[in-house]
Scaffold this active site. Structure first.
Site, PDB file in Angstrom:
ATOM      1  N   HIS A 201       0.843  -1.205   0.000  1.00 52.63           N
ATOM      2  CA  HIS A 201       0.000   0.000   0.000  1.00 52.63           C
ATOM      3  C   HIS A 201       0.877   1.254   0.000  1.00 52.63           C
ATOM      4  O   HIS A 201       0.627   2.207  -0.721  1.00 52.63           O
ATOM      5  CB  HIS A 201      -0.875   0.051   1.268  1.00 52.63           C
TER       6      HIS A 201
ATOM      7  N   SER B 295      -3.004  -7.690   2.836  1.00 51.89           N
ATOM      8  CA  SER B 295      -3.206  -7.578   4.287  1.00 51.89           C
ATOM      9  C   SER B 295      -3.605  -8.929   4.861  1.00 51.89           C
ATOM     10  O   SER B 295      -3.146  -9.313   5.945  1.00 51.89           O
ATOM     11  CB  SER B 295      -4.302  -6.562   4.604  1.00 51.89           C
TER      12      SER B 295
ATOM     13  N   LYS C  17     -16.485  -7.774   6.011  1.00 50.37           N
ATOM     14  CA  LYS C  17     -16.069  -8.793   6.977  1.00 50.37           C
ATOM     15  C   LYS C  17     -15.457  -8.120   8.208  1.00 50.37           C
ATOM     16  O   LYS C  17     -14.992  -6.988   8.134  1.00 50.37           O
ATOM     17  CB  LYS C  17     -15.093  -9.778   6.330  1.00 50.37           C
TER      18      LYS C  17
END
Ligand code: PNS
Length: 164
Positions: free
Chosen positions: A17, A128, A41
């Site tokens: 990122h 991630s 989620k």
């Protein structure tokens, strides 16, 4: 002033990122890293922590700020008077979802544009989710996340399995 928005879950922010942030920041006067509040989620980190990690990670970049948004990305763009969305592309497998997102955002806000930045080769397999998986099982994540994110990941999983 040309402002671009780099949206994401950032649960947590990774070096992949950060690479996109650094390169995006060179193309625009102001880049906003926009952390999505309501993830579909359950996130590992609450939004305050995701924001804190992102803020710490971009502190060396003067034209980058970190913010959060609760709902539709296009509503957030309008509130910031921004028209450009930045997204990183790792592999062809990302393309389908990303094209769908970009097309839907364009449908909802015809004057917005999505700019894709191809990920640097060394981050092409990074996500991630995979970083969380490694940290959960006690693996080393030094090469994948900023130092302070690593510390937070380790302490989070230590809380879950105190004996480790
Ligand atoms: O890091 P991610 O999870 O790949 O980021 C996805 C994100 C946050 C960019 C996307 O889910 C999003 O923009 N969500 C906000 C709701 C929205 O505007 N959805 C797209 C149009 S239906």
């Amino acid at each position: 002033m040309r402002t671009a928005v780099y949206p994401g879950s950032f649960d947590p922010i990774t070096l992949g990122h950060l690479d996109i942030v650094e390169r995006g920041a060179r193309l625009f006067d102001h880049l906003i890293v926009a952390v999505l509040v309501n993830l579909r989620k359950e996130p590992l980190f609450e939004v305050e922590e995701r924001i804190a990690m992102a803020t710490e990670s971009v502190s060396h970049l003067p034209n980058v700020s970190v913010d959060h948004f609760p709902g539709l990305l296009v509503h957030y763009l309008r509130s910031k008077q921004a028209r450009v969305i930045i997204r990183g592309l790792r592999a062809v497998s990302d393309f389908e979802t990303e094209l769908q997102l970009a097309s839907m955002n364009k449908e909802l806000m015809p004057d917005c544009e999505t700019i894709f930045i191809p990920t640097e080769h060394q981050f092409s397999y990074l996500s991630s989710s995979i970083v969380k998986e490694i940290a959960r099982h006690g693996g080393t994540v030094d090469r994948f996340v900023p130092e302070r994110v690593k510390t937070r990941l380790e302490s989070r999983y230590r809380e879950e399995s105190p004996g480790r």
